[in-house]
Write an enzyme that holds these catalytic residues in place. Structure first.
Site, PDB file in Angstrom:
ATOM      1  N   ASP A   1      48.179  31.799  40.870  1.00  0.00           N
ATOM      2  CA  ASP A   1      47.678  30.752  41.757  1.00  0.00           C
ATOM      3  C   ASP A   1      48.584  29.540  41.586  1.00  0.00           C
ATOM      4  OD1 ASP A   1      45.378  32.216  42.642  1.00  0.00           O
ATOM      5  OD2 ASP A   1      44.397  31.738  40.745  1.00  0.00           O
TER       6      ASP A   1
ATOM      7  N   CYS B   1      44.590  34.445  38.448  1.00  0.00           N
ATOM      8  CA  CYS B   1      43.247  34.946  38.727  1.00  0.00           C
ATOM      9  C   CYS B   1      42.748  35.762  37.542  1.00  0.00           C
ATOM     10  CB  CYS B   1      43.263  35.800  39.989  1.00  0.00           C
ATOM     11  SG  CYS B   1      41.691  36.615  40.326  1.00  0.00           S
TER      12      CYS B   1
END
Length: 276
Positions: A190, A183
């Site tokens: 992620d 992120c």
């Protein structure tokens, strides 16, 4: 609006009542300009968002639940920052709605307004939960390859393909579960799986896997990472047809699954993978 101004990484205040203003749009243009996209898009597609933590009250005050799926067109000018999406959905919890259709209509109106384009919305009620599928991305696994690598920032020079003039084109579907990005606001990882379907000069499998792994320390939203993968493969390997589909694990009750292609084909299945 810039990601730095979003709710990500800030103290959270949960709304007591439905509040459409919680949605925080982020323009796609900035990230696309960094990829060299300044005019017509070289792809089309959809971002599929699944929301597993949606609840509201019916007219008599009884809680209702559903799983929501949002189909956001790739040509929309904005994406919605994920934490703001979570907070927005959470604001439904103590608000009364007359019907499931009323909830769907409000979701469609609000998310379409934030994205700047018409967003399709589907709601699955509990009596249909058993019909939801789980499946892995179809294709030849690149992860079977035993290789060395030490590149953890996106490097398109890792990509190569056969000489298109001297060898016949191939059609392949390749998959990997080793996609990781981070992120850009919080730095949280992620985790995702990616499917690449193409027609054209045969892509070097080892180089493609190293390239996918090279996103491991990269910061970017899910949609931006998939568009970078699409463009890097398109430029380096020159396929005639290309489609890239990623399914990311959920965070905050949401998973995001971007799909990009340069040729007409059916919408990919929205079946959850085991990690989702």
């Amino acid at each position: 609006m810039n990601p730095e101004h979003s709710p990500l990484g800030k103290a959270t205040v949960y709304a007591a009542q439905y509040d459409a203003s919680l949605l925080f749009p982020i323009p796609r243009a900035g990230a696309r300009e960094q990829l060299g996209i300044t005019s017509a898009l070289p792809f089309f597609g959809t971002d599929i968002w699944n929301a597993y933590e949606l609840s509201w009250l019916n007219a008599r005050g009884k809680p209702q639940v559903a799983i929501a799926t949002f189909y956001v067109p790739a040509e929309s000018p904005n994406i919605v920052e994920s934490k703001s999406f979570k907070l927005y959905l959470g604001s439904f919890a103590q608000s009364k709605f007359d019907s499931v259709d009323a909830v769907r209509d409000v979701l469609k109106r609000d998310v379409s307004a934030a994205c700047g384009a018409s967003v399709s919305v589907q709601l699955v009620s509990p009596h249909d939960f058993a019909k939801l599928e789980m499946d892995e991305l179809d294709g030849l696994s690149l992860d079977r390859l035993d290789l060395d690598t030490d590149v953890y920032e996106p490097d398109p020079s890792l990509l190569s393909a056969a000489d298109g003039e001297n060898e016949a084109p191939v059609e392949e579907t390749l998959v990997s579960d080793l996609l990781r990005s981070n992120c850009p606001v919080t730095g949280q990882p992620d985790w995702g799986s990616v499917q690449i379907h193409y027609v054209g000069p045969q892509i070097d499998h080892a180089g493609l896997l190293r390239y996918i792994i090279s996103f491991r320390n990269h910061t970017g939203f899910h949609e931006q990472c998939v568009e970078r993968i699409f463009l890097d493969i398109l430029h380096a390997c020159k396929p005639v047809k290309l489609a890239v589909y990623a399914r990311y694990t959920r965070r905050g009750g949401l998973d995001i699954n971007p799909f990009r292609t340069n040729y007409n084909q059916p919408m990919p299945d929205n079946a959850r993978t085991a990690r989702q």
